[in-house]
Scaffold this active site. Structure first.
Site, PDB file in Angstrom:
ATOM      1  CD  GLN A  71      -3.056  -0.764   2.263  1.00 23.57           C
ATOM      2  OE1 GLN A  71      -2.979  -1.414   3.294  1.00 23.57           O
ATOM      3  NE2 GLN A  71      -3.998   0.148   2.075  1.00 23.57           N
ATOM      4  CG  HIS A  72       0.378   3.374   2.447  1.00 19.34           C
ATOM      5  ND1 HIS A  72      -0.950   3.714   2.594  1.00 19.34           N
ATOM      6  CD2 HIS A  72       0.659   2.512   3.470  1.00 19.34           C
ATOM      7  CE1 HIS A  72      -1.446   3.100   3.654  1.00 19.34           C
ATOM      8  NE2 HIS A  72      -0.503   2.360   4.187  1.00 19.34           N
ATOM      9  CG  ASP A 224       0.028  -5.031   1.865  1.00 14.64           C
ATOM     10  OD1 ASP A 224      -0.841  -4.258   2.341  1.00 14.64           O
ATOM     11  OD2 ASP A 224       1.243  -4.870   2.087  1.00 14.64           O
TER      12      ASP A 224
END
EC number: 2.7.1.17
Length: 465
Positions: A71-72, A224
């Site tokens: 992520q991110h 994830d």
């Protein structure tokens, strides 16, 4: 036989699984490594995916696919679709000051209200502020921003143009400029960070799909943790994942709104929400204890189980790499309650296992404060393979603990989503696991949680003094 393919593009590597869409049976798989670092050229992800796909037999016979990923991360594209600069990953902390500034400007409660989460260095919005402040030329070139799994999905579809970028609710909810309750971007927050507006991926519904290569349906993918939630099919159980770091999350019908920033108000991959807590110290606590005792992890497990619950009063505060929950980046670990009688190898091993698990209980308690019902815990990740961890966990969490067979949970979750896309049902297909999760029960150790909190508070008070 219809086949579905799931991808896990994590920080360390790319994993691919191909499964039977009806039974979930594993047909073939592949894996390739990613370079180390906190920023990476996305082309390295693409190369790793191609290697993993080749090992897994490519798309031969595959009817649908989906991509799960870290992520991110910030992937910036120019107007032609070229990558502007190496992607900043979730673990790149150079945007910590930008995160603090954004919180001050708007207020923690307002951020939590608008997006479900309070900005920290890991999330995308803070990295965009850093880009605007430190690389204004790259910021000016940026025409679109997407996330790692968005970019890989786009590449698999032949990079058909910026207007074809797609994402899902779970990954969008970790950007800091998406409201999962309304299903819309908070573009004002994006503009606050970057200074202007740019193109963003279209957010697909949980079972929505788009065209892929050679007629393959492509699902929305997932972050994830959301993909892992699908992969372990945890239902209403709280999931505690014990990798290098730890995550604690659960499916919820209500978005978390925690102004302290401890609980992130993410979305899940089914249309609900995924309140999540991240800790920095999990499996590495056991590694450090094994080094200290001069043994391997199997021997550490044996020693821990030879000690009494509570380790005769010995308590490990596991902040070995600082800590994120609570937010104490400069903290260190500690050993409390040592006496001549209790300082044994067995008690040290037991205290290390209990301390690691108690560090995760902080997250479990935080989820409970947000309304999550904690009736059972599903334990996954590398450290869950330890017999001591599995047997001691119920005495720490105070509820039954289930442990599924080890697997590639994120890639499996992406494959399950692909099967959902293919069958177009109201819910993901139910795949019977090769073996039912092992179940561990036990009585919570009296005073263990209270003693841990006292030790942690005492340790931090002494550091401040």
């Amino acid at each position: 036989m219809a086949l579905v393919l799931g991808v896990d593009s994590s920080t360390q590597s790319c994993k691919v699984v191909v499964r039977d869409a009806d039974s979930g049976e594993l047909v073939r798989s592949g894996r390739a490594s990613h370079p180390d670092g906190t920023e990476i050229d996305p082309e390295r992800w693409w190369e790793a995916l191609q290697q993993a796909l080749e090992q897994a037999g490519g798309l031969d016979g595959v009817d649908a696919l989906a991509v799960g990923g870290q992520q991110h991360g910030m992937v910036c594209l120019d107007s032609s679709g070229a990558v502007v600069r190496p992607a900043l990953l979730w673990n790149d902390t150079r945007s910590a000051a930008a995160a603090a500034d954004l919180v001050v400007e708007l207020g923690a409660e307002r951020w939590a209200e608008l997006t479900g989460s309070v900005p920290v260095a890991s999330i995308t919005v803070t990295k965009l502020r850093w880009l605007a402040e430190h690389e204004p030329e790259n910021a000016a070139r940026t025409a679109a921003v997407c996330l790692p799994h968005d970019w890989l999905t786009w590449k698999l579809r032949g990079a058909p143009g910026l207007d074809a970028l797609v994402t899902d609710r779970s990954d969008a909810s970790g950007t800091g400029y998406y409201d999962a309750r309304t299903g819309s971007y908070r573009t004002g927050l994006l503009q606050r960070a970057l200074g202007r507006d740019v193109a963003l991926p279209r957010v697909l519904g949980p079972s929505e799909s788009v065209d892929g290569p050679d007629g393959v349906r492509v699902g929305p993918g997932a972050g994830d943790n959301a993909a892992a939630g699908l992969g372990v099919d945890a239902g209403d159980e709280v999931v505690v994942s014990l990798g290098t770091s730890g995550t604690v999350f659960a499916r919820s019908e209500v978005q978390a709104k925690d102004p302290t920033g401890i609980v992130a108000g993410f979305a899940d991959a089914t249309g609900a929400f995924l309140p999540l807590v991240c800790t920095l110290n999990a499996a590495r606590v056991l590694d450090a204890a094994a080094r200290l005792l001069g043994c391997d992890l199997d021997e550490l497990s044996r020693l821990a189980l030879a000690a009494s619950p509570g380790a005769d009063g010995l308590t490990v505060v596991p902040y070995l790499e600082g800590e994120r929950t609570p937010n104490l980046p400069d903290a260190t670990g500690a050993l409390h309650g040592m006496t001549l009688a209790n300082t044994t190898r067995e008690n040290l091993a037991r205290a290390a296992v209990e301390g690691m698990l108690l560090g995760q209980r902080v997250g479990v308690e935080a989820l409970a404060e947000q309304g999550v019902r904690v009736e059972a815990v599903r334990l996954v990740g590398g450290a869950a393979r330890s017999r001591a961890v599995r047997e001691i966990a119920p005495t720490v969490f105070g509820v039954p603990v289930t442990v599924p067979e080890p697997g590639e949970y994120v890639a499996d979750g992406a494959a399950r989503q692909a099967a959902w896309v293919l069958r177009r049902g109201d819910a993901p297909p139910s795949w019977k696991p090769a073996a039912p999760p092992a179940r561990f029960e036990g009585v919570e150790t009296d005073g263990l949680w209270e003693r841990y909190r006292e030790a942690a508070d005492l340790h931090l008070t002494r550091k401040r003094d």
